[in-house]
Motif scaffolding. Sequence first.
Motif, PDB file in Angstrom:
ATOM      1  N   ALA A  86      -8.832   9.207  -5.378  1.00 53.12           N
ATOM      2  CA  ALA A  86      -8.579  10.130  -6.551  1.00 53.12           C
ATOM      3  C   ALA A  86      -7.041  10.416  -6.456  1.00 53.12           C
ATOM      4  N   LEU A  87      -6.460  10.918  -5.674  1.00 47.47           N
ATOM      5  CA  LEU A  87      -5.102  11.282  -5.780  1.00 47.47           C
ATOM      6  C   LEU A  87      -4.413   9.919  -6.012  1.00 47.47           C
ATOM      7  N   ALA A  88      -4.486   9.055  -5.330  1.00 49.50           N
ATOM      8  CA  ALA A  88      -3.676   7.664  -5.624  1.00 49.50           C
ATOM      9  C   ALA A  88      -3.941   7.407  -7.102  1.00 49.50           C
ATOM     10  N   SER A  89      -5.010   7.561  -7.611  1.00 50.04           N
ATOM     11  CA  SER A  89      -5.363   7.128  -8.653  1.00 50.04           C
ATOM     12  C   SER A  89      -4.609   8.127  -9.914  1.00 50.04           C
ATOM     13  N   PHE A  90      -4.244   9.371  -9.401  1.00 52.34           N
ATOM     14  CA  PHE A  90      -3.543  10.383 -10.383  1.00 52.34           C
ATOM     15  C   PHE A  90      -2.067   9.936 -10.446  1.00 52.34           C
ATOM     16  N   ILE A  91      -1.599   9.464  -9.232  1.00 50.29           N
ATOM     17  CA  ILE A  91      -0.275   8.954  -8.884  1.00 50.29           C
ATOM     18  C   ILE A  91       0.092   8.014  -9.673  1.00 50.29           C
ATOM     19  N   SER A  92      -0.859   6.847  -9.850  1.00 49.51           N
ATOM     20  CA  SER A  92      -0.711   5.423 -10.740  1.00 49.51           C
ATOM     21  C   SER A  92      -0.772   5.909 -12.083  1.00 49.51           C
ATOM     22  N   ALA A  93      -1.483   6.815 -12.442  1.00 53.19           N
ATOM     23  CA  ALA A  93      -1.651   7.253 -13.983  1.00 53.19           C
ATOM     24  C   ALA A  93      -0.248   7.835 -14.450  1.00 53.19           C
ATOM     25  N   VAL A  94       0.169   8.970 -13.539  1.00 51.81           N
ATOM     26  CA  VAL A  94       1.411   9.658 -14.111  1.00 51.81           C
ATOM     27  C   VAL A  94       2.683   8.688 -14.224  1.00 51.81           C
ATOM     28  N   LEU A  95       2.619   7.607 -13.461  1.00 49.18           N
ATOM     29  CA  LEU A  95       4.009   6.955 -13.268  1.00 49.18           C
ATOM     30  C   LEU A  95       3.937   6.170 -14.600  1.00 49.18           C
TER      31      LEU A  95
END
Length: 423
Positions: free
Chosen positions: A76-85
């Motif tokens: 979940a957290l890695a997905s949020f990182i990818s989206a924000v980038l």
Amino acid sequence: MVQFLSGSWALLLGMMLLMVGNGLQSTLLGIRGQIEGFGTWEMSIVMSAYFVGFLGGSRMAPEMIRRVGHVRVFAALASFISAVLILYPTFANPWVWTVGRIIIGFCFSGVYVTAESWLNNAATNETRGKALSLYLIVQMIGVIVAQALLVTADPSGFVLFIIPSVLVSISFAPILLSISPTPAFEMTKAMTLRELVQKSPLGTVGMVLLGGVFSAQFGMSAVYGASIDLSVSEISIFVAAFYVGATIIQYPLGWLSDRMDRRVLIAFAGFAGGVGAVIGMVYGANFWLLLFAATLVGGFSNPLYSLLIAHTNDFLEVDEMAAASGGMVFINGLGAISGPIVTGWIMEVFGPSGFFLVIAILMLGLAGYAVFRMTRREGIAVEDTGAYSPVMPSASPVALEVVQEIAIETALEEEELASESRD
């Protein structure tokens, strides 16, 4: 060690890709902010926001993991990182970027907690120290490689934001698909800050000052490079120099720390890093001297984190060491939040050289305080000091607990040997 690598290569590979993504986005924002016309003060707020999120994540991630497990939290957290980038170039606004940096800082902190607990679970008592060193090297390689990627595309476009997004997305695939078992997760209750200050004034004050130094390096070095009109390739080399220096000097300082009064070494490292900052402040117009300054600052400031932890452990009882890890991360985080803000304000007042001015004041202040503390209490005999273990200032409380576990095991072994010799 071979057995550890066979079971943890996916984790180490994933963490290196994560560090590439994190290192690239931080430097890239510093450059892109200049292109978008953001002021130094605005960029300092953006860069400080990462450490606000990181500190919050280090406190909240353990509870998230306990509730839903490592795998879900990590994904979940890695997905949020990818989206924000991806959102950064889409909404080029300093306040949007500030919110994005808080989210990314929170997510990276949680990812580190998750990955480092997996790493600790994969290591045995015999390999834990080497595993931690290998983890540090992988992190450093990731940040250095990230700077090289800056020259692969135009920072005014979307490609350089897509690259870290893709890398982060790929990074958790080998980890989640590996056969390593999910570790049990427990965090030790933290020691109060008052108790920590009483046990080791130098360790706690040093952590606050060093937090400011590290966050200025990680958050404002690219902003500084852009403000003095360095090219993209020059900025990438300049930022990389901080971490190359840390990689080179980390282990010699670690070797020395087990053979001399750590307060002397802390004072020397603070002074050497401060001198490097003064060189950067005075001779910043000379690119080669600028690189030399960055190498000195990064080389002596990053290992200071591990030195301060080892020094603090020397004044803790065995049953207090694990409890101190959370407090050390929190204290360092407070300094890290203020670092970019203070640096941005000083750069607005004194110009770009204010970047090195802040670092010089913090490093020389740390050196001076270490000398002062030597006049306040006796040092501990070298043979009675604990083990030094290398760790990055971006480490989560889990990594610090691993460091404390190594120190505890070393102390217990030494007590056992001393008992046997008496018998």
